[in-house]
Design a protein around this motif. Structure first.
Motif, mmCIF file in Angstrom:
data_model
loop_
_atom_site.group_PDB
_atom_site.id
_atom_site.type_symbol
_atom_site.label_atom_id
_atom_site.label_comp_id
_atom_site.label_asym_id
_atom_site.label_seq_id
_atom_site.Cartn_x
_atom_site.Cartn_y
_atom_site.Cartn_z
ATOM 1 N N GLN A 174 -4.342 6.319 1.227
ATOM 2 C CA GLN A 174 -3.723 5.001 1.176
ATOM 3 C C GLN A 174 -2.532 4.905 2.129
ATOM 4 O O GLN A 174 -2.318 3.869 2.769
ATOM 5 C CB GLN A 174 -3.290 4.663 -0.242
ATOM 6 C CG GLN A 174 -2.777 3.264 -0.369
ATOM 7 C CD GLN A 174 -3.039 2.714 -1.724
ATOM 8 O OE1 GLN A 174 -3.646 1.661 -1.820
ATOM 9 N NE2 GLN A 174 -2.618 3.371 -2.770
ATOM 10 N N ALA A 210 0.831 -1.205 0.000
ATOM 11 C CA ALA A 210 0.000 0.000 0.000
ATOM 12 C C ALA A 210 0.868 1.258 0.000
ATOM 13 O O ALA A 210 0.528 2.244 -0.660
ATOM 14 C CB ALA A 210 -0.944 -0.009 1.196
ATOM 15 N N GLU A 230 -14.511 3.577 -3.303
ATOM 16 C CA GLU A 230 -13.731 4.205 -2.236
ATOM 17 C C GLU A 230 -14.472 4.153 -0.903
ATOM 18 O O GLU A 230 -13.864 3.901 0.141
ATOM 19 C CB GLU A 230 -13.408 5.657 -2.605
ATOM 20 C CG GLU A 230 -12.429 5.785 -3.736
ATOM 21 C CD GLU A 230 -12.282 7.199 -4.243
ATOM 22 O OE1 GLU A 230 -11.360 7.420 -5.056
ATOM 23 O OE2 GLU A 230 -13.056 8.090 -3.849
ATOM 24 N N GLY A 262 -5.334 8.689 -3.383
ATOM 25 C CA GLY A 262 -4.313 7.712 -3.733
ATOM 26 C C GLY A 262 -3.097 7.769 -2.841
ATOM 27 O O GLY A 262 -2.567 6.734 -2.427
ATOM 28 N N TRP A 263 -2.650 8.965 -2.516
ATOM 29 C CA TRP A 263 -1.443 9.094 -1.700
ATOM 30 C C TRP A 263 -1.782 9.182 -0.215
ATOM 31 O O TRP A 263 -1.405 8.322 0.567
ATOM 32 C CB TRP A 263 -0.634 10.314 -2.144
ATOM 33 C CG TRP A 263 0.581 10.565 -1.316
ATOM 34 C CD1 TRP A 263 1.499 9.635 -0.900
ATOM 35 C CD2 TRP A 263 1.015 11.813 -0.788
ATOM 36 N NE1 TRP A 263 2.466 10.232 -0.154
ATOM 37 C CE2 TRP A 263 2.204 11.564 -0.065
ATOM 38 C CE3 TRP A 263 0.522 13.102 -0.859
ATOM 39 C CZ2 TRP A 263 2.896 12.581 0.571
ATOM 40 C CZ3 TRP A 263 1.225 14.109 -0.226
ATOM 41 C CH2 TRP A 263 2.392 13.849 0.476
ATOM 42 N N ALA A 283 2.196 1.706 -3.527
ATOM 43 C CA ALA A 283 1.142 2.250 -4.384
ATOM 44 C C ALA A 283 0.910 3.727 -4.073
ATOM 45 O O ALA A 283 0.717 4.538 -4.989
ATOM 46 C CB ALA A 283 -0.153 1.458 -4.210
ATOM 47 N N ALA A 284 0.939 4.083 -2.787
ATOM 48 C CA ALA A 284 0.751 5.479 -2.395
ATOM 49 C C ALA A 284 1.861 6.353 -2.986
ATOM 50 O O ALA A 284 1.600 7.471 -3.454
ATOM 51 C CB ALA A 284 0.728 5.609 -0.875
ATOM 52 N N ASN A 298 -7.843 1.355 -4.469
ATOM 53 C CA ASN A 298 -7.087 1.569 -5.708
ATOM 54 C C ASN A 298 -7.981 1.556 -6.936
ATOM 55 O O ASN A 298 -7.810 2.375 -7.837
ATOM 56 C CB ASN A 298 -5.977 0.535 -5.828
ATOM 57 C CG ASN A 298 -4.806 0.878 -4.953
ATOM 58 O OD1 ASN A 298 -4.126 1.868 -5.177
ATOM 59 N ND2 ASN A 298 -4.592 0.089 -3.919
ATOM 60 N N VAL A 317 -9.845 4.914 -6.909
ATOM 61 C CA VAL A 317 -8.980 6.048 -7.282
ATOM 62 C C VAL A 317 -8.731 6.046 -8.785
ATOM 63 O O VAL A 317 -8.782 7.100 -9.440
ATOM 64 C CB VAL A 317 -7.650 6.008 -6.497
ATOM 65 C CG1 VAL A 317 -6.642 6.983 -7.069
ATOM 66 C CG2 VAL A 317 -7.890 6.292 -5.031
ATOM 67 N N LEU A 318 -8.470 4.882 -9.339
ATOM 68 C CA LEU A 318 -8.223 4.813 -10.786
ATOM 69 C C LEU A 318 -9.467 5.175 -11.592
ATOM 70 O O LEU A 318 -9.368 5.868 -12.613
ATOM 71 C CB LEU A 318 -7.718 3.426 -11.170
ATOM 72 C CG LEU A 318 -6.313 3.091 -10.676
ATOM 73 C CD1 LEU A 318 -5.973 1.639 -10.975
ATOM 74 C CD2 LEU A 318 -5.283 4.031 -11.275
ATOM 75 N N TYR A 343 1.133 6.928 -6.646
ATOM 76 C CA TYR A 343 0.108 7.967 -6.796
ATOM 77 C C TYR A 343 0.694 9.350 -6.519
ATOM 78 O O TYR A 343 0.331 10.315 -7.178
ATOM 79 C CB TYR A 343 -1.075 7.716 -5.860
ATOM 80 C CG TYR A 343 -2.007 6.649 -6.339
ATOM 81 C CD1 TYR A 343 -2.670 6.758 -7.560
ATOM 82 C CD2 TYR A 343 -2.253 5.518 -5.566
ATOM 83 C CE1 TYR A 343 -3.537 5.780 -7.998
ATOM 84 C CE2 TYR A 343 -3.124 4.540 -5.995
ATOM 85 C CZ TYR A 343 -3.760 4.672 -7.213
ATOM 86 O OH TYR A 343 -4.620 3.706 -7.649
ATOM 87 N N VAL A 388 -7.765 -2.313 0.391
ATOM 88 C CA VAL A 388 -6.714 -1.736 -0.458
ATOM 89 C C VAL A 388 -7.097 -1.862 -1.934
ATOM 90 O O VAL A 388 -6.943 -0.917 -2.714
ATOM 91 C CB VAL A 388 -5.345 -2.401 -0.178
ATOM 92 C CG1 VAL A 388 -4.303 -1.984 -1.196
ATOM 93 C CG2 VAL A 388 -4.870 -2.062 1.222
#
Length: 135
Positions: free
Chosen positions: A56, A8, A114, A52-53, A11-12, A88, A91-92, A15, A84
């Motif tokens: 997450q 995570a 979300e 996202g940032w 991924a953050a 994601n 967010v996408l 983003y 998670v």
């Protein structure tokens, strides 16, 4: 650090880099006009940085730092991974949908995902929240 937190956080950070890049493009476009359609990236920039940032990263750190059960057990990890994944995907959908002019139902679906991520994470983490000293 547990694997869910590592993934995570990675991924953050992705983003963060994408959101920062979008912001830099829009800022450059403000000083040296490149393409007026770059302003469509504003919503994606905001979504990638806030959800996202920041969200997450908070989820990953909470998973890692909230006290575990006796024996180091994290609880129902499938629900945490689900949160998670939902975050994601949401967010996408929201970020990509707003950037590329997708129909409103795409953004709505992303927001629902979300919200589902928030509910799933709350269900996952709630049993680990205890008063100080109760162990």
């Amino acid at each position: 650090m547990p694997p869910l937190s590592r993934w995570a956080i990675r991924a953050a950070l992705i983003y963060f880099l994408v959101g920062l890049t979008l912001g830099m493009l829009m800022l450059i476009n403000k000083g040296v006009p490149i393409d007026p359609t770059l302003w469509r990236l504003l919503s994606a920039h905001t979504e990638f940085l806030l959800m996202g940032w920041v969200a997450q990263l908070a989820l990953a750190v909470a998973h890692w730092i909230v006290p575990r059960f006796r024996g180091g057990d994290y609880g129902r990890l499938r629900v945490a991974w689900l949160s998670v994944g939902l975050l994601n995907a949401g967010v996408l959908l929201v970020g990509g949908g707003t950037a590329f002019g997708a129909p409103d139902w795409v953004t709505l679906t992303g927001r629902l995902l979300e919200g589902g991520a928030a509910i799933a994470f709350a269900i996952y983490i709630w049993p680990r929240i205890r008063p100080l000293g109760s162990g």
